[in-house]
Design a protein around this motif. Structure first.
Motif, PDB file in Angstrom:
ATOM      1  N   ASN A  39       5.501   6.433 -18.215  1.00 48.23           N
ATOM      2  CA  ASN A  39       6.040   6.421 -16.850  1.00 48.23           C
ATOM      3  C   ASN A  39       6.908   7.643 -16.581  1.00 48.23           C
ATOM      4  N   LEU A  40       7.688   8.062 -17.581  1.00 50.09           N
ATOM      5  CA  LEU A  40       8.529   9.255 -17.427  1.00 50.09           C
ATOM      6  C   LEU A  40       7.691  10.504 -17.179  1.00 50.09           C
ATOM      7  N   LEU A  41       6.530  10.560 -17.791  1.00 47.99           N
ATOM      8  CA  LEU A  41       5.648  11.703 -17.593  1.00 47.99           C
ATOM      9  C   LEU A  41       4.950  11.645 -16.244  1.00 47.99           C
ATOM     10  N   VAL A  42       4.420  10.499 -15.938  1.00 46.17           N
ATOM     11  CA  VAL A  42       3.598  10.359 -14.732  1.00 46.17           C
ATOM     12  C   VAL A  42       4.433  10.541 -13.467  1.00 46.17           C
ATOM     13  N   GLU A  43       5.713  10.147 -13.521  1.00 42.62           N
ATOM     14  CA  GLU A  43       6.539  10.269 -12.319  1.00 42.62           C
ATOM     15  C   GLU A  43       6.746  11.726 -11.911  1.00 42.62           C
ATOM     16  N   ALA A  44       6.500  12.656 -12.823  1.00 39.26           N
ATOM     17  CA  ALA A  44       6.645  14.083 -12.505  1.00 39.26           C
ATOM     18  C   ALA A  44       5.449  14.623 -11.736  1.00 39.26           C
ATOM     19  N   LEU A  45       4.389  13.836 -11.612  1.00 32.95           N
ATOM     20  CA  LEU A  45       3.171  14.282 -10.927  1.00 32.95           C
ATOM     21  C   LEU A  45       3.157  13.775  -9.489  1.00 32.95           C
ATOM     22  N   PRO A  46       2.709  14.585  -8.539  1.00 33.97           N
ATOM     23  CA  PRO A  46       2.647  14.125  -7.147  1.00 33.97           C
ATOM     24  C   PRO A  46       1.587  13.040  -6.981  1.00 33.97           C
ATOM     25  N   ALA A  47       1.971  11.959  -6.365  1.00 35.90           N
ATOM     26  CA  ALA A  47       1.062  10.817  -6.228  1.00 35.90           C
ATOM     27  C   ALA A  47       0.005  11.072  -5.172  1.00 35.90           C
ATOM     28  N   GLY A  48      -1.266  10.830  -5.558  1.00 33.01           N
ATOM     29  CA  GLY A  48      -2.369  10.861  -4.615  1.00 33.01           C
ATOM     30  C   GLY A  48      -2.699  12.215  -4.038  1.00 33.01           C
ATOM     31  N   ARG A  49      -2.227  13.289  -4.673  1.00 26.74           N
ATOM     32  CA  ARG A  49      -2.452  14.621  -4.101  1.00 26.74           C
ATOM     33  C   ARG A  49      -3.438  15.456  -4.905  1.00 26.74           C
ATOM     34  N   GLY A  50      -4.141  14.821  -5.835  1.00 28.75           N
ATOM     35  CA  GLY A  50      -5.150  15.537  -6.577  1.00 28.75           C
ATOM     36  C   GLY A  50      -4.573  16.531  -7.553  1.00 28.75           C
ATOM     37  N   GLY A  51      -5.368  17.541  -7.904  1.00 22.03           N
ATOM     38  CA  GLY A  51      -4.949  18.547  -8.864  1.00 22.03           C
ATOM     39  C   GLY A  51      -5.497  18.253 -10.248  1.00 22.03           C
ATOM     40  N   ARG A  52      -5.270  19.191 -11.167  1.00 30.00           N
ATOM     41  CA  ARG A  52      -5.743  19.054 -12.537  1.00 30.00           C
ATOM     42  C   ARG A  52      -4.548  19.067 -13.483  1.00 30.00           C
ATOM     43  N   VAL A  53      -4.531  18.104 -14.386  1.00 33.92           N
ATOM     44  CA  VAL A  53      -3.433  17.940 -15.335  1.00 33.92           C
ATOM     45  C   VAL A  53      -4.000  17.931 -16.747  1.00 33.92           C
ATOM     46  N   LEU A  54      -3.308  18.593 -17.659  1.00 33.44           N
ATOM     47  CA  LEU A  54      -3.681  18.607 -19.070  1.00 33.44           C
ATOM     48  C   LEU A  54      -2.716  17.726 -19.844  1.00 33.44           C
ATOM     49  N   ASP A  55      -3.256  16.776 -20.609  1.00 29.25           N
ATOM     50  CA  ASP A  55      -2.464  15.872 -21.452  1.00 29.25           C
ATOM     51  C   ASP A  55      -2.662  16.297 -22.904  1.00 29.25           C
ATOM     52  N   VAL A  56      -1.615  16.842 -23.523  1.00 27.63           N
ATOM     53  CA  VAL A  56      -1.701  17.425 -24.859  1.00 27.63           C
ATOM     54  C   VAL A  56      -1.371  16.380 -25.928  1.00 27.63           C
ATOM     55  N   GLY A  57      -2.270  16.272 -26.918  1.00 25.40           N
ATOM     56  CA  GLY A  57      -2.102  15.240 -27.933  1.00 25.40           C
ATOM     57  C   GLY A  57      -2.297  13.873 -27.314  1.00 25.40           C
ATOM     58  N   CYS A  58      -3.391  13.718 -26.599  1.00 30.61           N
ATOM     59  CA  CYS A  58      -3.595  12.538 -25.748  1.00 30.61           C
ATOM     60  C   CYS A  58      -3.846  11.259 -26.523  1.00 30.61           C
ATOM     61  N   GLY A  59      -4.201  11.364 -27.810  1.00 29.60           N
ATOM     62  CA  GLY A  59      -4.452  10.162 -28.593  1.00 29.60           C
ATOM     63  C   GLY A  59      -5.559   9.321 -27.997  1.00 29.60           C
ATOM     64  N   THR A  60      -5.286   8.045 -27.821  1.00 32.83           N
ATOM     65  CA  THR A  60      -6.307   7.132 -27.305  1.00 32.83           C
ATOM     66  C   THR A  60      -6.352   7.073 -25.779  1.00 32.83           C
ATOM     67  N   GLY A  61      -5.619   7.970 -25.116  1.00 37.32           N
ATOM     68  CA  GLY A  61      -5.819   8.168 -23.683  1.00 37.32           C
ATOM     69  C   GLY A  61      -4.966   7.366 -22.736  1.00 37.32           C
ATOM     70  N   GLY A  62      -3.960   6.661 -23.237  1.00 37.85           N
ATOM     71  CA  GLY A  62      -3.135   5.846 -22.349  1.00 37.85           C
ATOM     72  C   GLY A  62      -2.450   6.663 -21.268  1.00 37.85           C
ATOM     73  N   THR A  63      -1.811   7.765 -21.668  1.00 37.32           N
ATOM     74  CA  THR A  63      -1.127   8.613 -20.695  1.00 37.32           C
ATOM     75  C   THR A  63      -2.124   9.350 -19.821  1.00 37.32           C
ATOM     76  N   THR A  64      -3.253   9.757 -20.390  1.00 39.61           N
ATOM     77  CA  THR A  64      -4.279  10.470 -19.618  1.00 39.61           C
ATOM     78  C   THR A  64      -4.776   9.609 -18.466  1.00 39.61           C
ATOM     79  N   VAL A  65      -5.070   8.359 -18.752  1.00 41.56           N
ATOM     80  CA  VAL A  65      -5.565   7.450 -17.718  1.00 41.56           C
ATOM     81  C   VAL A  65      -4.488   7.195 -16.669  1.00 41.56           C
ATOM     82  N   ALA A  66      -3.242   7.002 -17.120  1.00 38.81           N
ATOM     83  CA  ALA A  66      -2.147   6.774 -16.169  1.00 38.81           C
ATOM     84  C   ALA A  66      -1.959   7.972 -15.257  1.00 38.81           C
ATOM     85  N   ALA A  67      -2.044   9.176 -15.824  1.00 37.72           N
ATOM     86  CA  ALA A  67      -1.904  10.385 -15.013  1.00 37.72           C
ATOM     87  C   ALA A  67      -3.066  10.532 -14.038  1.00 37.72           C
ATOM     88  N   ALA A  68      -4.282  10.239 -14.498  1.00 36.79           N
ATOM     89  CA  ALA A  68      -5.453  10.340 -13.623  1.00 36.79           C
ATOM     90  C   ALA A  68      -5.326   9.395 -12.431  1.00 36.79           C
TER      91      ALA A  68
END
Length: 283
Positions: A39-68
């Motif tokens: 949540n701390l990471l995702v809150e830094a991203l603008p909601a619903g405004r698109g764009g491309r984000v890189l998730d480094v050391g994504c592991g099993t993808g929990g943060t990647t999916v939340a960011a997407a």
């Protein structure tokens, strides 16, 4: 001996072997445990405004999916990780969630990302394992657009996170071959020194650097505690090698050492971390 290559090979072997598979097995538990950090990471991203984000050391993808999900249908989040099995698990998760996400099995330190292709770079506990952190963050800077934002979360010191070392400290007298942590090498607490992290980011070309401490309350079901410490961390890497008698003794001893953190059906502890922000300012 090429020390850099040895370190890279060690990390690749670890995360494509027992460590990576342990995270997959514990995926649901770890996602719940670390949700506040996502949540701390995702809150830094603008909601619903698109764009491309890189998730480094994504592991099993929990943060990647939340960011997407945060980016919306017009966005895309790309997860990168060393681990083949974890990337496979992340792809499956994103497909099931219908999330706009892609995954790359690669070392983010050296991977040839498309230059200036990301609006933001994030990482949840994924940036402490580089053997050359300046090179890694310089590579991420090249992948970021001008004015892109970097945000990552990393552990502070082992001394400030006693829960994280309880298992190995308790097991050490019974398991003399327990892998020792290298305070000056890649690993969980490699970013404990804030000044060092600041220098790394500055030397790598990032600007407007802000590194602040956060103390996050975490909760783990007590029923998952034994599975947690027998699969993860230094103890999880070698416990399977012990004979049954030693294994039983280690589990009993380590479980008792966690008693101060157990409150009925819950295990509670505080995670002492850094939240680091920086920007890719054009020069």
């Amino acid at each position: 001996m090429d020390i850099t290559r040895t370190t890279e090979d060690e990390q690749t072997a670890r995360w494509n072997g027992r460590a990576g598979n342990a995270w997959i097995d514990a995926q649901e538990v770890l996602d719940a445990l670390f949700e506040p950090f996502a949540n701390l990471l995702v809150e830094a991203l603008p909601a619903g405004r698109g764009g491309r984000v890189l998730d480094v050391g994504c592991g099993t993808g929990g943060t990647t999916v939340a960011a997407a999900r945060r980016l919306g249908a017009e966005g895309r989040c790309v997860g990168v990780d060393l681990s083949d099995p974890m990337i496979a698990a992340a792809r499956t998760r994103a497909e099931r969630a219908g999330a706009p996400a892609d995954f790359i099995r690669a070392d983010a330190q050296t991977h040839a990302f498309e230059p200036a292709s990301f609006d933001a770079v994030v990482s949840r506990f994924g940036v402490m394992f580089f053997d050359d952190s300046v090179q890694a963050f310089a590579n991420l800077r090249r992948a970021a657009k001008d004015d892109a934002r970097l945000r990552f979360i990393a552990w502070r010191s082992a001394e400030e996170n006693p829960f994280m070392t309880t298992a190995e400290r308790a097991a050490a007298p019974l398991m003399p071959n327990l892998p020792a942590r290298r305070p000056d090498g890649p690993g969980q607490f490699a970013f404990a020194d804030r000044d060092r992290v600041h220098r790394i980011l500055e030397d790598a070309g990032w600007t407007s650097i802000d590194i602040r401490p956060v103390d996050v309350p975490c909760v783990l079901p007590e029923s998952e505690l034994v599975g947690y410490f027998t699969r993860l961390g230094p103890l999880g890497l070698i416990l399977h090698e012990a004979d049954e008698r030693t294994r039983t003794q280690v589990i009993e001893t380590v479980r008792a050492a966690f008693a101060p953190y157990v409150h009925g059906p819950e295990v509670r502890f505080t995670a002492a971390c850094w939240v680091a922000d920086a920007h890719a300012t054009s020069t």
